[in-house]
Write a protein that holds these residues in place. Structure first.
Motif, short mmCIF file in Angstrom:
data_model
loop_
_atom_site.label_atom_id
_atom_site.label_comp_id
_atom_site.label_asym_id
_atom_site.label_seq_id
_atom_site.Cartn_x
_atom_site.Cartn_y
_atom_site.Cartn_z
N GLU A 20 44.78 -11.39 69.47
CA GLU A 20 44.92 -12.50 68.52
C GLU A 20 46.17 -12.40 67.66
O GLU A 20 46.47 -13.33 66.92
N VAL A 21 46.88 -11.27 67.72
CA VAL A 21 48.06 -11.10 66.86
C VAL A 21 49.13 -12.14 67.24
O VAL A 21 49.36 -12.41 68.41
N LYS A 22 49.74 -12.75 66.24
CA LYS A 22 50.67 -13.85 66.49
C LYS A 22 52.13 -13.43 66.43
O LYS A 22 53.00 -14.06 67.02
N ASN A 23 52.43 -12.34 65.68
CA ASN A 23 53.84 -11.93 65.58
C ASN A 23 53.95 -10.44 65.32
O ASN A 23 52.97 -9.77 64.99
N ILE A 24 55.16 -9.96 65.48
CA ILE A 24 55.49 -8.57 65.18
C ILE A 24 56.49 -8.58 64.03
O ILE A 24 57.58 -9.17 64.15
N GLN A 25 56.14 -7.95 62.93
CA GLN A 25 56.99 -7.92 61.74
C GLN A 25 57.63 -6.54 61.60
O GLN A 25 56.91 -5.55 61.48
N ILE A 26 58.95 -6.51 61.62
CA ILE A 26 59.67 -5.24 61.59
C ILE A 26 60.66 -5.23 60.44
O ILE A 26 61.36 -6.22 60.18
N GLU A 27 60.72 -4.08 59.78
CA GLU A 27 61.73 -3.85 58.75
C GLU A 27 62.59 -2.66 59.20
O GLU A 27 62.06 -1.59 59.52
N LEU A 28 63.91 -2.85 59.27
CA LEU A 28 64.83 -1.75 59.57
C LEU A 28 65.38 -1.24 58.25
O LEU A 28 65.99 -1.99 57.48
N SER A 29 65.15 0.02 57.97
CA SER A 29 65.66 0.66 56.75
C SER A 29 66.69 1.69 57.17
O SER A 29 66.40 2.58 57.98
N TYR A 30 67.89 1.60 56.62
CA TYR A 30 68.97 2.49 57.07
C TYR A 30 70.02 2.63 55.98
O TYR A 30 70.05 1.88 55.00
N GLN A 31 70.89 3.63 56.19
CA GLN A 31 71.99 3.87 55.27
C GLN A 31 73.31 3.71 56.02
O GLN A 31 73.46 4.22 57.12
N LEU B 127 67.90 6.07 60.09
CA LEU B 127 67.37 4.74 60.36
C LEU B 127 65.86 4.84 60.58
O LEU B 127 65.39 5.75 61.25
N GLU B 128 65.12 3.89 60.02
CA GLU B 128 63.66 3.86 60.21
C GLU B 128 63.24 2.49 60.72
O GLU B 128 63.75 1.46 60.26
N PHE B 129 62.34 2.48 61.70
CA PHE B 129 61.70 1.26 62.17
C PHE B 129 60.32 1.19 61.50
O PHE B 129 59.45 2.01 61.78
N LEU B 130 60.14 0.23 60.62
CA LEU B 130 58.89 0.10 59.89
C LEU B 130 58.16 -1.15 60.38
O LEU B 130 58.68 -2.27 60.27
N TYR B 131 56.97 -0.96 60.95
CA TYR B 131 56.19 -2.08 61.50
C TYR B 131 55.13 -2.47 60.46
O TYR B 131 54.13 -1.79 60.29
N ASN B 132 55.40 -3.56 59.79
CA ASN B 132 54.60 -3.91 58.61
C ASN B 132 53.21 -4.43 58.93
O ASN B 132 52.31 -4.35 58.10
N ASN B 133 53.00 -4.99 60.13
CA ASN B 133 51.67 -5.54 60.46
C ASN B 133 51.09 -4.89 61.71
O ASN B 133 50.38 -5.51 62.48
N ALA B 134 51.44 -3.61 61.92
CA ALA B 134 51.04 -2.93 63.16
C ALA B 134 49.56 -2.55 63.18
O ALA B 134 48.90 -2.62 64.22
N GLN B 135 49.02 -2.15 62.03
CA GLN B 135 47.67 -1.59 62.00
C GLN B 135 46.64 -2.56 62.57
O GLN B 135 46.50 -3.69 62.09
N GLY B 136 45.97 -2.11 63.64
CA GLY B 136 44.94 -2.92 64.26
C GLY B 136 45.45 -4.01 65.18
O GLY B 136 44.67 -4.70 65.82
N ASN B 137 46.77 -4.18 65.28
CA ASN B 137 47.35 -5.26 66.07
C ASN B 137 48.17 -4.77 67.27
O ASN B 137 48.07 -5.32 68.36
N TYR B 138 48.97 -3.74 67.07
CA TYR B 138 49.80 -3.23 68.17
C TYR B 138 50.24 -1.80 67.85
O TYR B 138 50.15 -1.34 66.71
N GLU B 139 50.73 -1.12 68.89
CA GLU B 139 51.16 0.27 68.74
C GLU B 139 52.58 0.45 69.26
O GLU B 139 52.84 0.18 70.45
#
Length: 658
Positions: A118-129, A65-77
């Motif tokens: 200023e970040v408005k949302n957290i966008q996450i993609e879960l990739s798994y098998q 399983l992978e947690f992929l944070y699509n808009n993390a760069q410069g916004n959150y860690e």
């Protein structure tokens, strides 16, 4: 009636394979912890017998399983890895590594630290098998709106559809960890216990322990005022042996901890260190040197044993453990190494099994002293037992070195090299048992006993059994010990070992040598064009690099002579890997018409193609096609019955001819 039921089952199965599977349902929530920190929670409900792999699944096995944070760069860690509920751990002999997976349900929490106010949302993609008798690659998308989350408020989202974000604000129950019952772990502990128990009996037959049995039993029976007292003291002595070794197992478990041991089992340095330790233990048993504890320890313990009573008996047992360490130490060390690689309470269980076998003779012979007359006399045969254990430990050592190589994917110890080493070790052991080799502590041998002859024949038979493995035989008796067949010098380790021969004199452009040496295309258009050129039907194979049942089909079904001949000569094989991570060129990336997802990788492309064209997303998935891309018979999934799969292939080829 029976035929009707069979037909009904096949019909229902075919319906299942023609559907897009979505066995994992998600619920998520977000909680504001402080002005700059949020906690995300994900609860997965897994249908039926399906299972989903943990994010900590070792490399070389199924996809984690992978947690992929699509808009993390410069916004959150994201703060480290997401925390997850307990998973099941089970060795996978196809990939040669442990797999960590969830059944029924799984729970995850992940803390996020905001770096851009200023970040408005957290966008996450879960990739798994997710897998059952087939595997599917899934991607789920979540968007958490930070503007609507206030302090101490939990915003809930529920995954009601196959994709994307939902803003259902119905309150959900708090997340609770409810680990699934690990039946495979219990089975593994029983295996550790049984192996340890028989190892304890092997230790009894060594020169350091065997002569101690009549001496110790005679001491208790003669020094005690009554037979009952002698039996009682012998039982206390045996229980003391068990306590000493179990305490050793407990110390190992407590020092390392169950979680640490689980993690260490796939650590390169852990495996290399244990390889070195086992080689040292084996060298000791073979006669290179003696591993002994300081004599001062034994002297101090002997003085305590003179105190008498229960304490004195306990120190007598401790003295036995110290004095016999040169023989029992390597066995105990090997058991602790193997048990530690399993993690959890395995070292504790291993030491209990070993000590129980070691203690039983002392207790039983005290109860039935007449049995002492039937004991074999001490002699050179005990060193033979010790040397034999040395050969076994040396063979086991290379399993740990192989594990390290598999984790590194260095290909220094591929399947053929591992088997060659084992063949050399077991051949040397057989020659030793036949009396053709003498080691430092062996007495002169004029003839061998019948028992030793039978043992030599057994080891020789096993050695000969290993030899065909160099040319691709599956060697099911030792499944899980050598590297998997896919980790080999030749592609998939087998070539055309079952007699299948390709009709092609050379590999066409765009193709490669694949499973069982079959010429394989990994691009649909190139494979279809080639099939049309040579006027053959296509076997379209939707597969995955981390698909366990795909490998089982390739190794156990495709390897059979009749099936292999069809795959080599009657069809063109196109294998499309839905988990291929290679990125598509920017110009070829697109948004799927069926799922609305961004198609970025080669694997995404073939997965989307399978869903759009065949309304299925499980692997393995097989279709026989004509040169226009039309199906020639009903597609099938995992089909482990060789005759059934062969008949299915023949049906497709026959329909093409018509």
């Amino acid at each position: 009636m029976r035929n009707l039921l069979t037909a009904l089952v096949l019909f229902v199965t075919s319906l299942g394979f023609s559907q897009v599977q979505d066995p994992v349902k998600w619920k998520s929530s977000i909680e504001k912890i402080s002005d700059t920190e949020y906690q995300l929670k994900f609860d997965a409900t897994i249908e039926g017998e399906w299972h989903m792999y943990s994010q900590f699944t070792p490399e070389g096995g199924p996809l984690p399983l992978e947690f992929l944070y699509n808009n993390a760069q410069g916004n959150y860690e994201p703060q480290g890895k997401a925390k997850e509920s307990e998973y099941t751990k089970k060795f996978n002999d196809i990939f040669g590594v442990d797999e960590y997976y969830f059944a029924k349900e799984a729970h995850f929490t992940h803390n996020i630290k905001i770096t851009n106010p200023e970040v408005k949302n957290i966008q996450i993609e879960l990739s798994y098998q997710a897998c059952i008798e087939m595997c599917i690659q899934q991607n789920k998308y979540f968007v958490f709106d930070l503007a609507t989350v206030t302090s101490k408020e939990v915003q809930n989202f529920e995954d009601l559809a196959a994709t994307s974000t939902n803003n259902d604000t119905t309150k959900t129950k708090p997340v609770t960890e409810n680990p699934s019952t690990d039946k495979s772990e219990k089975k593994g502990l029983w295996s550790i216990f049984i192996i340890a128990f028989f190892s304890g009996f092997a230790a009894l037959l060594t020169p350091c322990v065997f002569p101690m049995i009549p001496m110790t039993v005679s001491f208790f029976t003669k020094q005690s005022k009554s037979r009952a007292k002698g039996i009682k003291n012998a039982v206390i002595y045996g229980l003391s042996i068990i306590i000493i070794y179990v305490l050793l197992g407990l110390i190992v478990t407590k020092v390392f901890g169950a979680d640490a041991l689980n993690a260490l089992s796939t650590n390169v340095w852990f495996n290399v260190v244990f390889f070195t330790l086992l080689v040292v233990f084996a060298s000791s048993f073979l006669g290179a040197f003696e591993i002994m504890l300081p004599n001062s320890w034994a002297n101090k313990v002997d003085k305590q044993a003179d105190r008498g009573g229960m304490i004195g008996i306990f120190f007598m047992a401790l003295a036995l453990a110290i004095v016999s360490f040169s023989c029992t130490g390597p066995i105990v060390g090997t058991l602790l190494v193997e048990a530690a690689s399993k993690g959890g309470t395995a070292p504790l269980i291993g030491m209990f099994g070993f000590s129980l076998a070691l203690a039983l003779p002392f207790m039983l012979f005290a109860m039935f002293p007449g049995w002492l007359n039937s004991m074999p006399r001490s002699g050179g045969w005990m060193n033979t037992v010790k040397v034999s254990l040395g050969f076994l430990e040396l063979a086991l050592a290379f399993k740990f070195l192989s594990n390290a190589d598999l984790v590194l994917q260095a290909h220094w110890m591929e399947r053929e090299v591992f088997l060659a080493i084992w063949i050399a070790i077991f051949a040397a052991w057989a020659i030793y048992l036949f009396g053709k080799i003498q080691l430092p502590h062996d007495s002169k041998l004029d003839k061998i006993s019948v028992g030793r002859l039978f043992m030599a024949l057994l080891v020789s038979t096993f050695t000969i059994y290993l030899v065909p493995g160099l040319w691709g035989a599956p060697l099911k008796l030792i499944s899980g010990f050598p590297p998997p067949m896919t980790y080999s010098e030749s592609p998939y380790g087998v070539g055309n070992s079952k007699g299948g021969t390709s009709s092609l004199s050379e590999i066409p452009d765009g193709a490669k040598e694949g499973p069982q040496g079959i010429i394989t295309f990994t691009d649909y258009d190139k494979g279809m064009a080639y099939a049309k050129e040579i006027n053959k039907p296509v076997l379209l194979d939707f597969t995955g690099h981390a698909c366990v049942n795909c490998r089982k089909m390739e190794e156990n079904v495709w390897s059979e002579t009749n099936v292999l001949n069809i795959l080599n000569n009657d069809v063109v094989l196109i294998s499309l890997y839905v988990d291929e991570k290679k990125e598509l060129p920017e110009a070829e990336q697109y948004v799927s018409k069926t799922t609305g997802k961004k198609i970025k990788t080669v694997g995404n492309k073939w997965s989307d193609f399978q869903i759009e064209k065949y309304q299925a997303n499980a692997q393995p998935y097989y279709i026989v096609l004509d040169n226009e891309g039309n199906s020639l018979n009903t597609p099938v999934g995992y089909t482990p019955e060789v005759s059934e799969y062969e008949n299915w292939l023949k049906e497709g080829v026959t329909n093409y001819s018509k």
